[in-house]
Scaffold this motif. Sequence first.
Motif, PDB file in Angstrom:
ATOM      1  N   ARG A 299       0.833  -1.209   0.000  1.00  0.00           N
ATOM      2  CA  ARG A 299       0.000   0.000   0.000  1.00  0.00           C
ATOM      3  C   ARG A 299       0.865   1.254   0.000  1.00  0.00           C
ATOM      4  O   ARG A 299       0.597   2.207  -0.735  1.00  0.00           O
ATOM      5  CB  ARG A 299      -0.931  -0.015   1.220  1.00  0.00           C
ATOM      6  CG  ARG A 299      -1.837   1.194   1.326  1.00  0.00           C
ATOM      7  CD  ARG A 299      -2.890   0.999   2.398  1.00  0.00           C
ATOM      8  NE  ARG A 299      -2.317   0.853   3.724  1.00  0.00           N
ATOM      9  CZ  ARG A 299      -1.938   1.872   4.493  1.00  0.00           C
ATOM     10  NH1 ARG A 299      -2.053   3.115   4.037  1.00  0.00           N
ATOM     11  NH2 ARG A 299      -1.450   1.673   5.707  1.00  0.00           N
ATOM     12  N   PHE A 300       1.910   1.265   0.830  1.00  0.00           N
ATOM     13  CA  PHE A 300       2.814   2.416   0.847  1.00  0.00           C
ATOM     14  C   PHE A 300       3.460   2.620  -0.525  1.00  0.00           C
ATOM     15  O   PHE A 300       3.584   3.752  -1.006  1.00  0.00           O
ATOM     16  CB  PHE A 300       3.925   2.219   1.886  1.00  0.00           C
ATOM     17  CG  PHE A 300       3.443   2.029   3.295  1.00  0.00           C
ATOM     18  CD1 PHE A 300       2.233   2.551   3.720  1.00  0.00           C
ATOM     19  CD2 PHE A 300       4.213   1.328   4.208  1.00  0.00           C
ATOM     20  CE1 PHE A 300       1.796   2.381   5.021  1.00  0.00           C
ATOM     21  CE2 PHE A 300       3.789   1.152   5.514  1.00  0.00           C
ATOM     22  CZ  PHE A 300       2.575   1.675   5.923  1.00  0.00           C
ATOM     23  N   ALA A 301       3.902   1.523  -1.135  1.00  0.00           N
ATOM     24  CA  ALA A 301       4.598   1.616  -2.417  1.00  0.00           C
ATOM     25  C   ALA A 301       3.676   2.174  -3.494  1.00  0.00           C
ATOM     26  O   ALA A 301       4.080   3.048  -4.287  1.00  0.00           O
ATOM     27  CB  ALA A 301       5.122   0.240  -2.830  1.00  0.00           C
ATOM     28  N   VAL A 302       2.434   1.704  -3.530  1.00  0.00           N
ATOM     29  CA  VAL A 302       1.478   2.197  -4.527  1.00  0.00           C
ATOM     30  C   VAL A 302       1.141   3.661  -4.258  1.00  0.00           C
ATOM     31  O   VAL A 302       1.055   4.472  -5.194  1.00  0.00           O
ATOM     32  CB  VAL A 302       0.204   1.326  -4.512  1.00  0.00           C
ATOM     33  CG1 VAL A 302      -0.904   1.963  -5.346  1.00  0.00           C
ATOM     34  CG2 VAL A 302       0.512  -0.068  -5.026  1.00  0.00           C
ATOM     35  N   ARG A 303       0.955   4.001  -2.989  1.00  0.00           N
ATOM     36  CA  ARG A 303       0.696   5.402  -2.623  1.00  0.00           C
ATOM     37  C   ARG A 303       1.781   6.323  -3.153  1.00  0.00           C
ATOM     38  O   ARG A 303       1.491   7.383  -3.734  1.00  0.00           O
ATOM     39  CB  ARG A 303       0.614   5.503  -1.103  1.00  0.00           C
ATOM     40  CG  ARG A 303       0.457   6.915  -0.543  1.00  0.00           C
ATOM     41  CD  ARG A 303       0.840   6.946   0.920  1.00  0.00           C
ATOM     42  NE  ARG A 303       2.271   6.643   1.114  1.00  0.00           N
ATOM     43  CZ  ARG A 303       2.828   6.335   2.281  1.00  0.00           C
ATOM     44  NH1 ARG A 303       2.086   6.259   3.362  1.00  0.00           N
ATOM     45  NH2 ARG A 303       4.124   6.079   2.367  1.00  0.00           N
ATOM     46  N   ASP A 304       3.045   5.912  -2.991  1.00  0.00           N
ATOM     47  CA  ASP A 304       4.149   6.773  -3.396  1.00  0.00           C
ATOM     48  C   ASP A 304       4.336   6.776  -4.911  1.00  0.00           C
ATOM     49  O   ASP A 304       4.702   7.800  -5.497  1.00  0.00           O
ATOM     50  CB  ASP A 304       5.427   6.357  -2.683  1.00  0.00           C
ATOM     51  CG  ASP A 304       5.384   6.691  -1.199  1.00  0.00           C
ATOM     52  OD1 ASP A 304       4.455   7.409  -0.782  1.00  0.00           O
ATOM     53  OD2 ASP A 304       6.253   6.190  -0.448  1.00  0.00           O
ATOM     54  N   LEU A 305       4.083   5.659  -5.579  1.00  0.00           N
ATOM     55  CA  LEU A 305       4.120   5.649  -7.038  1.00  0.00           C
ATOM     56  C   LEU A 305       3.056   6.588  -7.591  1.00  0.00           C
ATOM     57  O   LEU A 305       3.293   7.315  -8.561  1.00  0.00           O
ATOM     58  CB  LEU A 305       3.906   4.241  -7.585  1.00  0.00           C
ATOM     59  CG  LEU A 305       5.082   3.259  -7.451  1.00  0.00           C
ATOM     60  CD1 LEU A 305       4.661   1.876  -7.922  1.00  0.00           C
ATOM     61  CD2 LEU A 305       6.305   3.743  -8.236  1.00  0.00           C
ATOM     62  N   ASP A 306       1.871   6.574  -6.971  1.00  0.00           N
ATOM     63  CA  ASP A 306       0.816   7.506  -7.405  1.00  0.00           C
ATOM     64  C   ASP A 306       1.279   8.954  -7.256  1.00  0.00           C
ATOM     65  O   ASP A 306       1.037   9.788  -8.124  1.00  0.00           O
ATOM     66  CB  ASP A 306      -0.451   7.303  -6.567  1.00  0.00           C
ATOM     67  CG  ASP A 306      -1.163   6.000  -6.888  1.00  0.00           C
ATOM     68  OD1 ASP A 306      -0.880   5.393  -7.942  1.00  0.00           O
ATOM     69  OD2 ASP A 306      -2.014   5.573  -6.073  1.00  0.00           O
TER      70      ASP A 306
END
Length: 242
Positions: A227-234
């Motif tokens: 979730r953190f990784a997707v949040r930051d990619l967004d």
Amino acid sequence: MANFGESDDLVSAEFRGVDLSGARFVESDLSRVVMRGVDIAGGDIDAPWLFEPGSTLLVNGVDVVSFVEGQLNQRFPGREVRRAQDPDGLRAAWDALERTWAATLRRAAAAPAGTVDVSVAGEWSFAQTLRHLVHATDVWLGRGIMEAAQPFHPLGLKHGGDTTATTDYAEVLVARADRMAMVRDFLAHVTAEDLDAPRKNPHNPDHPETVRSCLHVILEEEWEHHRFAVRDLDAIEAPPAA
């Protein structure tokens, strides 16, 4: 701007009529905080431990934990089975997680060069997140379940670890794939009896665990950091504000 650290004792402090707009709380304990008559429009709360049994979060008297849980399960299919109790359920949970991470790794590979090393607001980069999951696997599978004396991969990144060292992303991917395969191979042969076997918490040996509870920690770590990784990619891919 005022800064407060671990040495500042703010336990049970009362803030009345103060302006905290734009304040940022990082790795802080805000449990049982009471806010009355506050303006939190545009606020952003990230609470990885929100879904532990017995946790509540009241917004205008409404407990929103189950709502947030449901929304995350819709956003990340497969997350809802992360607490499976039996071998087949845990194998299905891991399969779903691997499919999810595979798609996110493809997204990162297609991003502009250097994206995997970008830190958003001081958080770990995508590559560092993968390194931390290598470490988490070593802690909870290598030490916690397999009880190995020295299970740690040199590229693993623990909380508070050195984030300044340069690492080759290709090597990180190899280490990450190896650790994911270790979990997959373990789950392929685990039995119901194995899951009940007692273990010690690798961070606190006086706290009892089971093989099952160690696997649940691995799955929680995986989903939260995904979730953190997707949040930051967004955030990295978002167009700049006008």
